[in-house]
Write an enzyme that holds these catalytic residues in place. Structure first.
Site, mmCIF file in Angstrom:
data_model
loop_
_atom_site.group_PDB
_atom_site.id
_atom_site.type_symbol
_atom_site.label_atom_id
_atom_site.label_comp_id
_atom_site.label_asym_id
_atom_site.label_seq_id
_atom_site.Cartn_x
_atom_site.Cartn_y
_atom_site.Cartn_z
ATOM 1 N N SER A 187 47.168 198.566 -39.285
ATOM 2 C CA SER A 187 47.435 197.337 -38.548
ATOM 3 C C SER A 187 48.371 196.449 -39.373
ATOM 4 O O SER A 187 49.458 196.880 -39.745
ATOM 5 C CB SER A 187 46.116 196.645 -38.195
ATOM 6 O OG SER A 187 46.303 195.631 -37.237
ATOM 7 N N GLU A 304 44.470 201.733 -28.244
ATOM 8 C CA GLU A 304 44.515 200.590 -29.156
ATOM 9 C C GLU A 304 44.051 199.302 -28.471
ATOM 10 O O GLU A 304 43.304 198.501 -29.030
ATOM 11 C CB GLU A 304 45.951 200.390 -29.669
ATOM 12 C CG GLU A 304 46.557 201.573 -30.392
ATOM 13 C CD GLU A 304 46.286 201.564 -31.891
ATOM 14 O OE1 GLU A 304 45.487 200.730 -32.357
ATOM 15 O OE2 GLU A 304 46.875 202.414 -32.592
ATOM 16 N N HIS A 394 41.856 200.363 -31.326
ATOM 17 C CA HIS A 394 42.425 199.936 -32.602
ATOM 18 C C HIS A 394 41.320 199.894 -33.660
ATOM 19 O O HIS A 394 40.232 199.360 -33.422
ATOM 20 C CB HIS A 394 43.022 198.539 -32.413
ATOM 21 C CG HIS A 394 43.915 198.074 -33.508
ATOM 22 N ND1 HIS A 394 45.119 198.670 -33.797
ATOM 23 C CD2 HIS A 394 43.799 197.025 -34.384
ATOM 24 C CE1 HIS A 394 45.714 198.017 -34.783
ATOM 25 N NE2 HIS A 394 44.928 197.022 -35.164
#
Length: 472
Positions: A187, A304, A394
């Site tokens: 990320s 995600e 995610h």
């Protein structure tokens, strides 16, 4: 569990960590001076040497931040350790290692949350596999990514560069090889890895890189500074060093909380971002990484968006909202129709989420991979978490990559019975890449080969590319 003292000497002084089960662990080692007082809103400063043996058995303080709120706060762990000495590194190393490969981990958290001290980020599994594992904290939020008059840009990125330089300079004291450093992040941490890989000075210190679900863009200072300008307006102060340095970190965090209410990845209040800067980031990483020769693993998770939007929020996304987002982001109508045709049973919210995933993460990663001639291995993580309809959201890959799926801190994200075989496979692939550059599946190439990590993993041509290829 019994531990024994472990000693190491680095350029700033002697350290005492602890050893257990064939692994030595050194925690809370300063790689730069505390960025407060006269050092606040300045580039990272050198550490003052110490004379006595410094205890290195506890994580250092975490960067000022607020816990995650709402549904995300129920899913992701959070650690707050008070104190100002936040620019620290942690090292897990095999006992008696010498010349071992090294991995440097950059945590995620949207550039305003996260910490190396999270239990699931324990580096023991890498050390057991013969790798020296290093994790670091860096400045977050207003302290690290404000765009202020009189303040150097991208302070948090400058911290990451200083941490990489510290690792290169000091890692031999822990049995690591400074010429075999893999930089890895997820990320926002992946965005920092991409930025470090984009720069000539820091790229020279990196032998391999791993970017997991990392944004690859940098904004102009004007666009990236919108969050700073809005916070300054809320507080009735000027967006410059003197004004912000006069405010406490808690005041700035409170203002950010008010400013960001209702934000989402594709709309709402602006957030912290890397900005273009001649000294620290001259070009957006997506424009540079295609020509970089450093071997790379890069990839994303199938779903995600399911961490960013709750199921209720997805249900509330209407055709009109999708249209407004499409027009604002200049997404061709043909792209939306293609997404719908490829997934005819998906709801409008799911189509919106799929476009968000591809626009923000998957399409840039794929385009970088396609442009590269250096070894590039692409993955997609597809295992479905049983928690809150997350599927392959995610961050769900993290406990599998770390080999820490049994740590109870991950239960809220992946449930209580994740497949051990998938963790062994994914962690093993990352370990193999760090060690010798081969994760065990073919490079991306013209066939767009991708490793799909799932209950039964396989290497396949990249999936669902028709809509992605139409995105801007």
């Amino acid at each position: 569990m019994d531990t024994t003292p472990a000693l190491a000497t680095i350029s700033t002084g002697r350290l005492q960590g602890e050893g257990r089960d064939g692994i030595r662990r050194f925690l809370g080692i300063p790689y730069a001076a505390a960025p407060f007082g006269p050092n606040r809103f300045r580039e990272p400063q050198p550490v003052a040497p110490w004379d006595d043996v410094r205890a290195a058995t506890a994580f250092g303080p975490t960067a000022p931040q607020l816990p995650y709120g709402g549904a995300i706060g129920e899913l992701l762990g959070h650690v707050i350790i008070e104190g100002e000495d936040i620019l620290t590194a942690n090292v897990w190393t095999p006992e008696h290692s010498s010349g071992a490969p090294v991995v440097l981990w950059m945590h995620g958290g949207a550039l305003e949350r996260g910490a190396a001290a999270l239990p699931g980020y324990d580096g023991a599994a890498f050390a057991r596999d013969g790798i020296v594992f290093v994790s670091v904290n860096y400045r977050l939020g207003a302290e690290g990514f404000s765009v202020l008059d009189g303040v150097p840009r991208n302070l948090g990125l400058r911290d990451a560069a200083a941490a990489l330089q510290w690792t290169h300079r000091e890692i031999s004291a822990f049995g690591g090889d400074p010429e075999r450093i893999t930089v890895m992040g997820e990320s926002a941490g992946g965005a920092l890895v991409a930025a470090l890989l984009s720069r000539d000075d820091t790229r020279a210190l990196i032998s391999r890189a791993i970017i997991q679900s990392g944004p690859l863009d940098a904004q102009t200072p004007e666009k990236g500074g919108r969050v700073t300008a809005q916070i300054a307006k809320l507080l009735g102060t000027a967006p410059d060093r003197d004004a912000f340095a006069a405010l406490s970190p808690e005041t700035l965090l409170d203002a950010r909380s008010r400013q960001s209410a209702g934000a989402s990845p594709l709309g709402g209040a602006p957030g912290y971002q890397l900005v273009l800067d001649e000294e620290t980031l001259p070009c957006s990483p997506r424009e540079v990484l295609g020509g970089v020769n450093t071997p790379l693993i890069i990839g994303t998770n199938t779903d995600e968006y399911r961490l960013w939007f709750t199921p209720d929020a997805l249900d509330r996304i209407s055709t009109l909202k999708l249209l407004v987002a499409r027009l604002a982001l200049r997404i061709p109508g043909r792209a939306v129709r293609t997404f719908r045709a490829d997934e005819p049973e998906a709801t409008t919210g799911e189509i919106f989420g799929r476009i968000a995933t591809d626009l923000l993460l998957r399409a840039p990663a794929s385009r970088v991979a396609a442009a590269r001639t250096a070894p590039t291995h692409v993955y997609e993580f597809g295992w479905h978490s049983p928690v809150r309809e997350l599927r392959a959201a995610h961050a769900v890959e993290l406990p599998f990559m770390f080999g820490t799926t049994e740590d109870p801190s991950w239960t809220s994200l992946i449930g209580g019975a994740p497949p051990a075989s998938l963790a062994a496979e994914m962690h093993g692939a990352w370990t193999a890449f760090i060690r010798d550059g081969d994760p065990g599946w073919a490079a991306y190439g013209s066939e767009r080969l991708t490793r799909l990590f799932d209950e039964e993993s396989r290497t396949v041509p990249q999936r669902r590319t028709r809509g992605m290829d139409l995105l801007p």
